[in-house]
Enzyme design. Structure first.
Site, PDB file in Angstrom:
ATOM      1  N   PRO A  34       1.005  -1.260   0.142  1.00 33.28           N
ATOM      2  CA  PRO A  34       0.055  -0.075  -0.140  1.00 33.28           C
ATOM      3  C   PRO A  34       0.831   1.412   0.019  1.00 33.28           C
ATOM      4  O   PRO A  34       1.930   1.320   0.814  1.00 33.28           O
ATOM      5  CB  PRO A  34      -0.862   0.086   1.348  1.00 33.28           C
ATOM      6  CG  PRO A  34       0.057  -1.398   2.231  1.00 33.28           C
ATOM      7  CD  PRO A  34       1.186  -1.750   1.421  1.00 33.28           C
ATOM      8  N   GLU A  35       0.456   1.985  -0.921  1.00 31.51           N
ATOM      9  CA  GLU A  35       0.878   3.353  -0.934  1.00 31.51           C
ATOM     10  C   GLU A  35       0.035   4.102  -0.183  1.00 31.51           C
ATOM     11  O   GLU A  35      -0.985   3.894   0.109  1.00 31.51           O
ATOM     12  CB  GLU A  35       1.571   3.885  -2.079  1.00 31.51           C
ATOM     13  CG  GLU A  35       2.628   2.944  -2.789  1.00 31.51           C
ATOM     14  CD  GLU A  35       2.942   3.216  -4.240  1.00 31.51           C
ATOM     15  OE1 GLU A  35       3.098   4.361  -4.547  1.00 31.51           O
ATOM     16  OE2 GLU A  35       3.173   2.437  -5.016  1.00 31.51           O
ATOM     17  N   HIS A  90      -3.627 -15.943   7.658  1.00 33.10           N
ATOM     18  CA  HIS A  90      -2.880 -14.857   7.932  1.00 33.10           C
ATOM     19  C   HIS A  90      -3.794 -13.587   8.641  1.00 33.10           C
ATOM     20  O   HIS A  90      -3.544 -12.487   8.299  1.00 33.10           O
ATOM     21  CB  HIS A  90      -2.236 -14.316   6.890  1.00 33.10           C
ATOM     22  CG  HIS A  90      -1.145 -15.371   6.253  1.00 33.10           C
ATOM     23  ND1 HIS A  90      -0.192 -16.157   6.948  1.00 33.10           N
ATOM     24  CD2 HIS A  90      -1.396 -15.775   4.985  1.00 33.10           C
ATOM     25  CE1 HIS A  90       0.510 -16.541   6.020  1.00 33.10           C
ATOM     26  NE2 HIS A  90      -0.137 -16.717   5.026  1.00 33.10           N
TER      27      HIS A  90
END
Length: 293
Positions: A2-3, A101
């Site tokens: 993610p940016e 996860h």
DNA sequence: CCGCGGGCCTGAGAGC
DNA sequence: TGCTCTCAGGCCCGCG
């Protein structure tokens, strides 16, 4: 993943379930992510109310009604999934099959109902921490962060000042969170293409002295702000891991002009070049060496 | 101070 | 089918 645009998308997805809500329970399925959870993490959150959900650079920041601030980072592969406890997801729900996860599960109740907010992160480069509210801005995560590329404050003059005296190539400078906070590999490549500037160009050649250098600075600042704004509007980019909080992917990857387009034709009008892939500071850079100078 | 390279993790995809 | 290799959106640390 993610940016900035992906984190902003996640923030907007979390806010309706989290703002004003209380932590009823916090489940941890392992002792650490990238770092160990802080001492008594679950107990310190329990019964706290979330005053607001914010973002700075790529950090998610939850202001609580206690002395702690919950700071969360998605690393490379983190995502959040929000479920309303009292309205089970439709069978077509995009996420139902993914459960490996799931490292943290927040149980929340508030004016908008009861929610489960699940943090999933295969690579575990993400982390969560509790920081004393009074120390937030001086904390090492935040003290040195540069300007946000949202809004109008990042203009040509500001950008030229940031790049002055820097010998690093533009690609590396734009990735430096101390200069501009929130850009990552994808959006730097896209912004440089949009501005017509080579990623290998030495940063201080973008400046406020000389008409051409000034025009470059304005074009680059405009391109950075435009790419980020369009990516946020599209819900971010999904290559492998990024998901919005309802499980659906972002859509900005369909608007990529250079990223992941090695050998494909440049999309700039009147340019007959093809997209190249090179490696800078160990990361892939995609650009057109015909129209980016 | 600045710039660069390595390391942290797992999973997907390519090539054999 | 299954192995091995390479690569992936971030960030910190230590080196020169």
């Amino acid at each position: 993943m993610p940016e900035l645009p992906e984190v902003e998308t996640v923030k907007r997805g979390l806010a309706p379930a989290m703002e004003g809500a209380r932590f009823d329970k916090v489940e941890l399925n392992r002792p650490n992510l990238r770092f160990p959870f802080p001492p008594n993490f679950a107990a310190r959150l329990k019964n706290c109310t979330i005053n607001s959900v914010a973002r700075r650079a790529k950090y998610l920041i939850l202001h609580l009604d206690s002395d702690d601030v919950l700071v969360m980072h998605l690393g490379m592969s983190g995502s959040f999934y929000v479920e309303n406890k009292n309205s089970p997801p439709a069978k077509s729900d995009a996420r139902t099959r993914i459960t490996a996860h799931d490292h943290v599960i927040f149980h929340l109740s508030g004016a908008n109902g009861e929610h489960l907010v699940t943090y999933n992160d295969p690579r575990r480069f993400g982390f969560m921490d509790l920081i004393a509210a009074e120390n937030l801005s001086s904390h090492k995560f935040f003290a040195k962060l540069g300007i946000e590329p949202t809004g109008n404050s990042l203009d040509g003059k500001c950008l030229a000042r940031l790049l002055a005296n820097r010998k690093a190539p533009l690609k590396a400078a734009l990735l430096d969170q101390k200069l501009i906070a929130g850009l990552g590999n994808i959006y730097v490549c896209e912004a440089l293409w949009q501005a017509g500037l080579a990623p290998t160009r030495i940063s201080h050649t973008i400046s406020t002295s000389g008409a051409k250098a000034r025009a470059n600075a304005i074009a680059l600042a405009d391109a950075v702000r435009d790419v980020i704004a369009r990516a946020i509007a599209a819900g971010g980019s999904s290559l492998n891991d990024h998901r919005q909080t309802d499980g659906t992917p972002g859509y900005f990857q369909h608007e990529f002009n250079v990223y992941n387009r090695e050998n494909e034709p440049c999309r700039k009008s009147h340019c007959s070049g093809h997209i190249k892939r090179i490696v800078q500071s160990g990361r892939s850079t995609y650009y057109c060496d015909s129209c980016q100078k």
